[in-house]
Scaffold this active site. Sequence first.
Site, PDB file in Angstrom:
ATOM      1  CG  LEU A  34      -1.835  -1.115   1.326  1.00  0.00           C
ATOM      2  CD1 LEU A  34      -2.606  -0.894   2.513  1.00  0.00           C
ATOM      3  CD2 LEU A  34      -2.732  -0.887   0.356  1.00  0.00           C
ATOM      4  CG  ASP A  35       0.586   4.041  -2.893  1.00  0.00           C
ATOM      5  OD1 ASP A  35       1.396   3.309  -3.367  1.00  0.00           O
ATOM      6  OD2 ASP A  35      -0.379   4.971  -3.673  1.00  0.00           O
ATOM      7  CE  LYS A  36       5.121   9.093   4.697  1.00  0.00           C
ATOM      8  NZ  LYS A  36       6.168  10.264   4.394  1.00  0.00           N
ATOM      9  NE  ARG A  47      -1.939   8.442  -4.784  1.00  0.00           N
ATOM     10  CZ  ARG A  47      -0.440   8.596  -4.455  1.00  0.00           C
ATOM     11  NH1 ARG A  47       0.335   7.471  -4.066  1.00  0.00           N
ATOM     12  NH2 ARG A  47      -0.274   9.724  -4.695  1.00  0.00           N
TER      13      ARG A  47
END
Length: 342
Positions: free
Chosen positions: A165-167, A270
């Site tokens: 998962l992205d930060k 996104r």
Amino acid sequence: MNTLIISTDPESDDPSQALDDSDRLLENAQEIRQLEVPAALHGQRLDRVFAQLVPEFSRSYLQQLIEQGDALLEGRVTTKVSAKVRLGHQIQITLRATPQSQAFVPEAMPIDVVYEDAHLRVINKPAGLVVHPAPGHWGGTLLNGLLALDPKACEVPRAGIVHRLDKDTSGLMVVARTRQAMDALVAQIAAREVHRQYVAIAHQAWSGAERRLVDAAIGRDPANRLRMAVVNLTHQSGKTASTTLDLLAQGERCCLVQCTLHTGRTHQIRVHMAHVGHPLVGDSVYGGAERGGLKRQALHAWRLAFVHPITGIEVDLRSPWPQDMSDALEPLGLRYNLKQDF
């Protein structure tokens, strides 16, 4: 087949997603390897030769050592990774600790484990936590925490991380505890057999059908290599990507959307949301702005479902919304019952 469904909400009683794992911390400050080029590697690049003769370290790590002056070719320092070598050449490399090699160390941190058995864990990642060491984040990552949580994690590539998962994305991630489970989970993800659903708060009022399938390939943005973008595969490099978007709530300036991944490309949700005119609130990289007090991208991995790779049991895990996203709904004019999904 039995089904196990777990909510990470402690108050709920509802029963119904750089580096080789060889880049480990060196036990000594440095080690010198002296080697002779065999006939099979005659005429090859220096970095490729070292990668063959020192296989326990990644080629990228060895390239970095060459470029910083830690390699000798026939007794002379060379910093050119593409230097050609010949049969019988004497080569030497000094193996030193680099940020990469020092990244794979245990660091105790709180980890919200929502399911675990002998084969795997599922964790609820908070926003702000980097998953895997990378430039700018060599420590303090989930990988470091997993190594501290379970000493045996060092025996599994990437401490068992099979997707990321992205930060600034929160939510559920599955982590393997054995190599057998890891290989099986990677295969399941590739075969699109691991089901991942997210909730997102996005800009602009929704228009058109409440369900939308976005089938648009994703690759590096040619104008900005730090971003991803929808690309045309006929003349750009990239990979196919598919996301189903379902409208959950509508506001005058924002919308609440459930996003179901069918592929797992970098920044997929996104990019796809921005592509259809609905960049995520708080996602400045892809055209979003802060709204409703949200200072990070409004994206949460709320559901993760898969068939257990060892036991064959169907596992369906759910995570409550993080407080910042819950608090943002009313200011953004979005009405939604957060408990209805549990």
